[in-house]
Design a protein around this motif. Structure first.
Motif, PDB file in Angstrom:
ATOM      1  N   VAL A 198       0.838  -1.200   0.000  1.00  0.00           N
ATOM      2  CA  VAL A 198       0.000   0.000   0.000  1.00  0.00           C
ATOM      3  C   VAL A 198       0.877   1.257   0.000  1.00  0.00           C
ATOM      4  O   VAL A 198       0.584   2.237  -0.685  1.00  0.00           O
ATOM      5  CB  VAL A 198      -0.936  -0.008   1.222  1.00  0.00           C
ATOM      6  N   ILE A 199       1.951   1.213   0.787  1.00  0.00           N
ATOM      7  CA  ILE A 199       2.969   2.276   0.749  1.00  0.00           C
ATOM      8  C   ILE A 199       4.203   1.690   0.092  1.00  0.00           C
ATOM      9  O   ILE A 199       4.791   0.733   0.590  1.00  0.00           O
ATOM     10  CB  ILE A 199       3.279   2.798   2.161  1.00  0.00           C
ATOM     11  N   ARG A 200       4.584   2.268  -1.053  1.00  0.00           N
ATOM     12  CA  ARG A 200       5.638   1.683  -1.903  1.00  0.00           C
ATOM     13  C   ARG A 200       6.804   2.650  -2.095  1.00  0.00           C
ATOM     14  O   ARG A 200       6.816   3.758  -1.563  1.00  0.00           O
ATOM     15  CB  ARG A 200       5.041   1.309  -3.260  1.00  0.00           C
ATOM     16  N   GLY A 201       7.761   2.198  -2.906  1.00  0.00           N
ATOM     17  CA  GLY A 201       8.968   2.980  -3.149  1.00  0.00           C
ATOM     18  C   GLY A 201       8.701   4.383  -3.635  1.00  0.00           C
ATOM     19  O   GLY A 201       9.332   5.346  -3.176  1.00  0.00           O
ATOM     20  N   GLU A 202       7.754   4.522  -4.565  1.00  0.00           N
ATOM     21  CA  GLU A 202       7.476   5.861  -5.117  1.00  0.00           C
ATOM     22  C   GLU A 202       6.919   6.799  -4.052  1.00  0.00           C
ATOM     23  O   GLU A 202       7.048   8.027  -4.165  1.00  0.00           O
ATOM     24  CB  GLU A 202       6.509   5.774  -6.302  1.00  0.00           C
ATOM     25  N   ILE A 212       3.287  -2.301   4.038  1.00  0.00           N
ATOM     26  CA  ILE A 212       4.397  -1.360   3.809  1.00  0.00           C
ATOM     27  C   ILE A 212       5.503  -2.120   3.095  1.00  0.00           C
ATOM     28  O   ILE A 212       5.975  -3.147   3.582  1.00  0.00           O
ATOM     29  CB  ILE A 212       4.909  -0.805   5.149  1.00  0.00           C
ATOM     30  N   ASP A 213       5.935  -1.629   1.957  1.00  0.00           N
ATOM     31  CA  ASP A 213       6.970  -2.307   1.164  1.00  0.00           C
ATOM     32  C   ASP A 213       8.348  -1.981   1.757  1.00  0.00           C
ATOM     33  O   ASP A 213       9.033  -1.055   1.311  1.00  0.00           O
ATOM     34  CB  ASP A 213       6.889  -1.855  -0.295  1.00  0.00           C
ATOM     35  N   LEU A 214       8.733  -2.757   2.755  1.00  0.00           N
ATOM     36  CA  LEU A 214       9.996  -2.493   3.438  1.00  0.00           C
ATOM     37  C   LEU A 214      11.209  -2.821   2.575  1.00  0.00           C
ATOM     38  O   LEU A 214      12.275  -2.228   2.756  1.00  0.00           O
ATOM     39  CB  LEU A 214      10.048  -3.282   4.751  1.00  0.00           C
TER      40      LEU A 214
END
Length: 418
Positions: free
Chosen positions: A275-279, A300-302
């Motif tokens: 849902v929350i990514r690198g970009e 969250i893309d850790l």
């Protein structure tokens, strides 16, 4: 008795905390009193995969009082309260397999430990227990009368299994009971998430931009509590109806790519991945605080954050600082796991009272009605949901009206006109 907990010397402390929670769980207490007399679960083995907390302990003790043989493991590696686990083993003779901070291999070994007790009923929170039974113990699934699922994420997974025709026993979606999701998800998640963020950071919420990803019942609760503490709340959504509802409720609504530039605090509560990514990390403010209250640590893309970072350190308990190449710092709480349980104590007992009352009564229902159920996902029977609500109102000293015979006739007839 076989068990695996951190330290039995913590048991007395855990027992005190279990008793403290029990005082605020009058509905479950009334069910336990009836169970102690009727023993409706006598001869039933129950394996439960739940957050090992004081409130869960009171559910487990209620099931045992009903005559069941109960085995407990954790549904999340960071949600176990080690003193509670110890107390259940030492003071109540409940086999528990749970240690806070356990690695993935230990987590699954604990799942298998309760599965190998060959349960008649399973209670799950996230569907890891049920999916492991289906994948690795197909022969045992034939002996299971049914199960219950506690959370939205798990219900989604189990409905997918039912749709694909692979579900091997009936499931009651306790999460979908009105007395669960309307109260536990909204008021429980709302308060405990804010509690976890405050315990971890000691940061002021008033005057901040607070981003809530997802506007289901959990998202509603978090958004309401954050607004109550003085934040400007931004909601991100993929569902147009929920997004419209959030706007009508007075919140700002925008895509995450825009919210990421504004947010001081972020909470994901979607049940989905990435849902929350690198970009999004690339445009966040220096000092942004990112957390998750969805069941799994995939929102969250850790990995993306790691790849953007030049260093990482634990700056406070439950707070990891990721320093990016341009010097900005992003803070992730509790490794992206459930912040309300990892950094705080989870939902207040008074709201879990209703959720676990549904669990206890659903276990009783499965015991006596499993042969009538197909291999599908069912809502909690209305009579159970309403009974829990009535018991809660009684415990709160609240009386309500009853329909008169005339009103009953009016509502059931088509003959009355203007």
């Amino acid at each position: 008795m076989d068990y695996h907990v951190k330290d039995l010397s913590l048991a007395d402390q855990g027992k005190n905390r279990i008793e403290w929670a029990e005082m605020d769980m009058p509905v479950l207490r009334s069910i336990r009193e009836r169970f102690s007399v009727e023993k409706p679960l006598k001869g039933v083995r129950i394996s439960a995969c739940l957050h090992v907390t004081t409130e869960t302990a009171n559910l487990i003790l209620t099931l045992k009082e009903g005559g069941a043989e109960v085995f407990l493991t954790a549904s999340n590696p960071l949600s176990t309260q080690d003193d509670v686990a110890a107390a259940l083993v030492k003071h109540y003779n409940i086999p528990v397999f749970a240690i806070r901070g356990e690695d993935r291999d230990t987590y699954y070994s604990h799942l298998k430990a309760v599965i190998e007790r060959e349960p008649h009923i399973v209670i799950d929170d996230g569907a890891d227990l049920i999916s492991t039974i289906h994948k690795e113990y197909p022969e045992l699934s034939e002996k299971v009368l049914g199960g219950m699922e506690e959370t939205t994420t798990g219900v989604i997974r189990l409905k997918a299994m039912a749709k694909d025709g692979v579900l091997k026993f009936p499931i009651i979606a306790v999460n979908d009971a009105y007395t669960k999701h309307m109260f536990d998800n909204r008021y429980g998640t709302g308060q405990s998430t804010i509690d976890g963020i405050l315990r971890a950071t000691n940061r002021l919420i008033a005057g901040s931009y607070f981003v809530v990803a997802g506007y289901g019942w959990c998202g509603k609760g978090v958004a309401q509590r954050a607004r109550g503490m003085g934040a400007t709340v931004i909601v991100t959504e993929v569902d147009p109806i929920k997004a419209l509802e959030a706007r009508m409720d007075g919140f700002l609504v925008m895509p995450m790519e825009e919210a990421a530039k504004l947010g001081d605090f972020f909470v994901t509560v979607t049940g989905n991945t990435s849902v929350i990514r690198g970009e999004h990390f690339k445009v966040m403010k220096d000092g942004a605080i990112v957390s998750n209250s969805g069941h799994f640590n995939v929102e969250i893309d850790l990995e993306a954050l790691e790849s953007l970072s030049v260093s990482k350190r634990e700056i406070r308990k439950e707070v990891e600082e990721y320093k990016l190449q341009d010097g900005r710092r992003i803070y992730v709480l509790s490794q992206g796991r459930l912040v309300n349980l990892a950094a705080a104590e989870g939902h207040p007992a008074s709201v879990m009272d209703m959720s676990f009352a549904n669990q206890a009564l659903s276990a009783e229902y499965i015991k006596f009605h499993s042969t009538e159920l197909k291999k599908d996902v069912y809502k909690v029977p209305d009579e159970i949901d309403r009974e829990v609500a009535k018991l809660k109102l009684n415990a709160m000293g609240i009386r309500i009206d009853e329909l008169t015979p005339e009103q009953v006739k009016y509502l059931s007839s088509w003959e009355f006109g203007t």
